[in-house]
Motif scaffolding. Structure first.
Motif, PDB file in Angstrom:
ATOM      1  N   ASP A 247       0.829  -1.213   0.000  1.00 47.36           N
ATOM      2  CA  ASP A 247       0.000   0.000   0.000  1.00 47.36           C
ATOM      3  C   ASP A 247       0.857   1.253   0.000  1.00 47.36           C
ATOM      4  O   ASP A 247       0.388   2.323  -0.369  1.00 47.36           O
ATOM      5  N   ALA A 248       2.116   1.125   0.439  1.00 47.96           N
ATOM      6  CA  ALA A 248       3.036   2.263   0.487  1.00 47.96           C
ATOM      7  C   ALA A 248       4.452   1.726   0.396  1.00 47.96           C
ATOM      8  O   ALA A 248       4.686   0.515   0.524  1.00 47.96           O
ATOM      9  N   VAL A 249       5.412   2.628   0.179  1.00 45.89           N
ATOM     10  CA  VAL A 249       6.817   2.235   0.132  1.00 45.89           C
ATOM     11  C   VAL A 249       7.638   3.300   0.840  1.00 45.89           C
ATOM     12  O   VAL A 249       7.392   4.493   0.696  1.00 45.89           O
ATOM     13  N   LEU A 250       8.610   2.858   1.649  1.00 44.59           N
ATOM     14  CA  LEU A 250       9.526   3.754   2.350  1.00 44.59           C
ATOM     15  C   LEU A 250      10.879   3.690   1.656  1.00 44.59           C
ATOM     16  O   LEU A 250      11.481   2.616   1.552  1.00 44.59           O
ATOM     17  N   LEU A 251      11.382   4.842   1.188  1.00 42.91           N
ATOM     18  CA  LEU A 251      12.638   4.907   0.454  1.00 42.91           C
ATOM     19  C   LEU A 251      13.503   6.050   0.977  1.00 42.91           C
ATOM     20  O   LEU A 251      12.986   7.013   1.548  1.00 42.91           O
ATOM     21  N   THR A 252      14.819   5.940   0.746  1.00 44.76           N
ATOM     22  CA  THR A 252      15.754   7.048   0.980  1.00 44.76           C
ATOM     23  C   THR A 252      16.399   7.366  -0.370  1.00 44.76           C
ATOM     24  O   THR A 252      17.555   7.015  -0.609  1.00 44.76           O
ATOM     25  N   PRO A 253      15.684   8.029  -1.267  1.00 42.60           N
ATOM     26  CA  PRO A 253      16.139   8.145  -2.661  1.00 42.60           C
ATOM     27  C   PRO A 253      17.342   9.050  -2.872  1.00 42.60           C
ATOM     28  O   PRO A 253      18.108   8.844  -3.811  1.00 42.60           O
ATOM     29  N   ALA A 254      17.564  10.064  -2.036  1.00 46.59           N
ATOM     30  CA  ALA A 254      18.682  10.982  -2.259  1.00 46.59           C
ATOM     31  C   ALA A 254      20.024  10.321  -1.949  1.00 46.59           C
ATOM     32  O   ALA A 254      21.024  10.584  -2.619  1.00 46.59           O
ATOM     33  N   HIS A 255      20.045   9.457  -0.913  1.00 52.15           N
ATOM     34  CA  HIS A 255      21.290   8.773  -0.529  1.00 52.15           C
ATOM     35  C   HIS A 255      20.883   7.567   0.290  1.00 52.15           C
ATOM     36  O   HIS A 255      20.707   7.659   1.501  1.00 52.15           O
ATOM     37  N   PHE A 291      23.849  16.855   2.326  1.00 53.18           N
ATOM     38  CA  PHE A 291      25.292  16.648   2.314  1.00 53.18           C
ATOM     39  C   PHE A 291      25.711  15.889   1.055  1.00 53.18           C
ATOM     40  O   PHE A 291      25.979  14.694   1.078  1.00 53.18           O
ATOM     41  N   ARG A 292      25.714  16.627  -0.056  1.00 56.96           N
ATOM     42  CA  ARG A 292      26.159  16.093  -1.339  1.00 56.96           C
ATOM     43  C   ARG A 292      27.500  16.717  -1.662  1.00 56.96           C
ATOM     44  O   ARG A 292      27.657  17.931  -1.567  1.00 56.96           O
ATOM     45  N   TYR A 293      28.485  15.905  -2.087  1.00 56.25           N
ATOM     46  CA  TYR A 293      29.847  16.412  -2.209  1.00 56.25           C
ATOM     47  C   TYR A 293      30.342  16.567  -3.645  1.00 56.25           C
ATOM     48  O   TYR A 293      31.077  17.500  -3.949  1.00 56.25           O
ATOM     49  N   ASP A 294      29.985  15.664  -4.527  1.00 59.49           N
ATOM     50  CA  ASP A 294      30.606  15.650  -5.841  1.00 59.49           C
ATOM     51  C   ASP A 294      29.805  16.381  -6.907  1.00 59.49           C
ATOM     52  O   ASP A 294      30.283  16.582  -8.014  1.00 59.49           O
ATOM     53  N   ARG A 295      28.591  16.754  -6.613  1.00 64.25           N
ATOM     54  CA  ARG A 295      27.786  17.546  -7.534  1.00 64.25           C
ATOM     55  C   ARG A 295      26.634  18.163  -6.748  1.00 64.25           C
ATOM     56  O   ARG A 295      26.554  18.006  -5.539  1.00 64.25           O
ATOM     57  N   ALA A 373      29.607  22.604   7.451  1.00 63.86           N
ATOM     58  CA  ALA A 373      29.618  21.179   7.783  1.00 63.86           C
ATOM     59  C   ALA A 373      29.895  20.341   6.546  1.00 63.86           C
ATOM     60  O   ALA A 373      30.639  19.339   6.608  1.00 63.86           O
ATOM     61  N   ARG A 374      29.342  20.741   5.412  1.00 60.38           N
ATOM     62  CA  ARG A 374      29.571  19.998   4.168  1.00 60.38           C
ATOM     63  C   ARG A 374      31.058  19.977   3.808  1.00 60.38           C
ATOM     64  O   ARG A 374      31.599  18.938   3.417  1.00 60.38           O
ATOM     65  N   LEU A 375      31.729  21.102   3.951  1.00 55.50           N
ATOM     66  CA  LEU A 375      33.167  21.162   3.667  1.00 55.50           C
ATOM     67  C   LEU A 375      33.956  20.294   4.647  1.00 55.50           C
ATOM     68  O   LEU A 375      34.887  19.585   4.258  1.00 55.50           O
ATOM     69  N   ARG A 376      33.589  20.348   5.927  1.00 50.95           N
ATOM     70  CA  ARG A 376      34.311  19.578   6.940  1.00 50.95           C
ATOM     71  C   ARG A 376      34.146  18.079   6.711  1.00 50.95           C
ATOM     72  O   ARG A 376      35.123  17.313   6.770  1.00 50.95           O
ATOM     73  N   ILE A 400      30.015   7.121  -1.331  1.00 46.36           N
ATOM     74  CA  ILE A 400      30.649   8.305  -0.746  1.00 46.36           C
ATOM     75  C   ILE A 400      30.302   9.602  -1.462  1.00 46.36           C
ATOM     76  O   ILE A 400      30.885  10.637  -1.169  1.00 46.36           O
ATOM     77  N   ALA A 401      29.352   9.576  -2.383  1.00 48.57           N
ATOM     78  CA  ALA A 401      29.012  10.814  -3.083  1.00 48.57           C
ATOM     79  C   ALA A 401      28.272  11.792  -2.186  1.00 48.57           C
ATOM     80  O   ALA A 401      28.185  12.987  -2.497  1.00 48.57           O
TER      81      ALA A 401
END
Length: 478
Positions: A247-255, A291-295, A373-376, A400-401
């Motif tokens: 009936d539903a789905v739980l996802l973590t699509p960004a990472h 917290f995306r690092y490469d793009r 924080a992203r840079l660190r 690790i992206a």
């Protein structure tokens, strides 16, 4: 009858409460026994100054001479001291404690470094900026903000979140469709209750083959089944939703947690198409989305269909778990039900912290903190990859992206050995199999899931060295 509360003087000259339970056949003996036990048990620490006999007698409603006699008895026994100009104080003496059990033999020493994923660097919490925002928010808050609030959360925070999420994550977020909760787990608990017991009458929520067991347990506790979606080298197999029929789905699509990949565009579209055809619901946990690092960050899935996607966000990774602040951006058909499930008033989320976060967002302080924080964290990720390549080239690093963790792929049969070796080197660490759904097949590789954000800056170099030493001893690195 004697009272049981007295006022104990503190260093500022003001009073703090002291509980003294005067019982027994005589008031003097009861007071003496109560004070002696408070000292013996450690409730009254050495050198603590006690109230004057006049003050304590007035607080407890007993005669002053009774207090003076009790003090004299305890001075004579050595529990208290009385000196001119210093008052009556607890004597400096050892307090008896139960003997500690001997440690078990041949076990690792206490962990020095925490590499469990899911926690940011707590030492980097922006205390000065947060206090500045809190002062401004509390000063400007209307009086009604300090009462029992709207179960959806403070309108100031919901409005600030709507602007921020639209700008930074591509989320369609009307303030009236946002419900503030005390973290992602609380939000998922509310959703599970509504899906199972409300008008939706859901029976199952599909989940990733690898994910957080606490999320699965929240769903199953609500009476929902959690069939696992298979996984391939690209990501979660969303094409299997039709076969499983949830009936539903739980996802973590960004990472994806813990495997660390983004859901490919065609699978994102496929998931939305499934929801539209079947009438299903997508629960999007935006884990590590900022917290995306490469793009550039991957936009939220919710933007593709706000009426079929519930967006779950939280300040636990970007700021600190202790704030206990999260948010649900809900389809219009679900918003009122979730607000009712939370209760008649906002008992779960403190209004002052909500107002502070609203100010933190609108002032730009949140953006500045996330950028720093992203840079660190990117520097730490790069140092992790470089150190492993130099010391343990047999280990492959993936996922690790983005995010606050990496997957360290190991030679077959070495996952448990690596966990034990890490423990001997003072590391707390988890293996990939720890996150596998009990009904899902293994992906066919041994790995560690290493959270590189948690150690404070001063401890990171030591944690990284200990990790390399542990792995070198297991997989043959030099």
């Amino acid at each position: 009858m004697a009272e049981t509360w007295a006022t104990l003087p503190n260093a500022t000259g003001q009073g703090v409460d002291l509980h003294v339970d005067v019982r027994g056949p005589g008031v003097r003996k009861g007071l003496t026994d109560a004070l002696r036990e408070a000292v013996r048990g450690g409730r009254l620490a050495p050198s603590t100054r006690l109230p004057s006999s006049r003050t304590l007698a007035a607080d407890l409603g007993i005669a002053r001479n009774t207090v003076a006699d009790a003090y004299a008895d305890l001075v004579a026994e050595g529990w208290l001291t009385a000196r001119q100009g210093s008052g009556t104080r607890v004597a400096d003496r050892a307090v008896s404690r139960p003997a500690a059990a001997p440690p078990p033999r041949r076990t690792p020493g206490p962990a020095r470094h925490d590499l469990i994923p899911g926690t940011p660097d707590l030492a980097s919490f922006p205390r000065a900026e947060w206090l500045k925002a809190a002062r401004k928010a509390v000063s400007a808050a209307p009086n009604e903000a300090f009462g029992y609030g709207d179960p959806r959360g403070r309108v100031e925070l919901r409005t600030a979140l709507a602007h921020y999420l639209a700008r930074a994550r591509g989320v369609y977020a009307d303030p009236d469709r946002i419900v503030v909760c005390s973290g992602a787990a609380h939000g998922l608990m509310l959703l599970a209750r509504v899906l199972r017991q409300g008008t939706w009458k859901s029976r199952s929520v599909a989940v990733d083959s690898y994910g957080l067991d606490v999320h699965r347990e929240l769903l199953t506790t609500a009476g929902l089944r959690t069939p696992p979606l298979p996984y391939d080298e690209r990501a979660t197999r969303t094409d299997q939703l039709t076969r499983l029929g949830p009936d539903a789905v739980l996802l973590t699509p960004a990472h994806q947690f813990p495997l660390g990949v983004a859901l490919p565009p065609e699978r994102r579209a496929e998931t939305v198409d499934w929801a539209r055809r079947s009438g299903g619901l997508i629960l999007e946990d935006d884990y590590d989305g900022e917290f995306r690092y490469d793009r550039q960050p991957v936009g939220a899935l919710q933007g593709l269909d706000p009426d079929r996607v519930v967006y779950l966000g939280t300040a636990s990774k970007s700021l600190a778990p202790a704030l206990r602040l999260g948010w649900l951006v809900l389809p219009a058909a679900l918003a009122a039900d979730v607000a009712r499930a939370k209760g008649p008033s906002d008992w779960a989320c403190g209004a002052i912290d909500q107002l502070t976060l609203a100010e933190f967002l609108t002032s730009g302080a949140y953006d500045r903190h996330v950028r720093a924080a992203r840079l660190r964290y990117r520097r730490r990720r790069d140092q992790l990859v470089a150190a492993l390549a130099a010391r343990v080239p047999e280990v492959t690093v993936s996922g690790i992206a983005a995010g606050l963790h990496a997957v360290l792929e190991l030679p077959d049969g070495t996952e448990q050995l690596a966990i034990r070796a890490a423990a001997w080197h003072g590391l707390t660490i988890l293996g990939l199999d720890r996150f596998r759904h009990p009904e899902a097949p293994a992906v066919g590789r041994d790995a560690l899931v290493v959270g590189y954000a948690t150690p404070p800056d001063h401890a990171w170099a030591g944690a990284l060295e200990a990790l390399c030493d542990a792995l070198a001893g297991v997989v043959g690195g030099g």
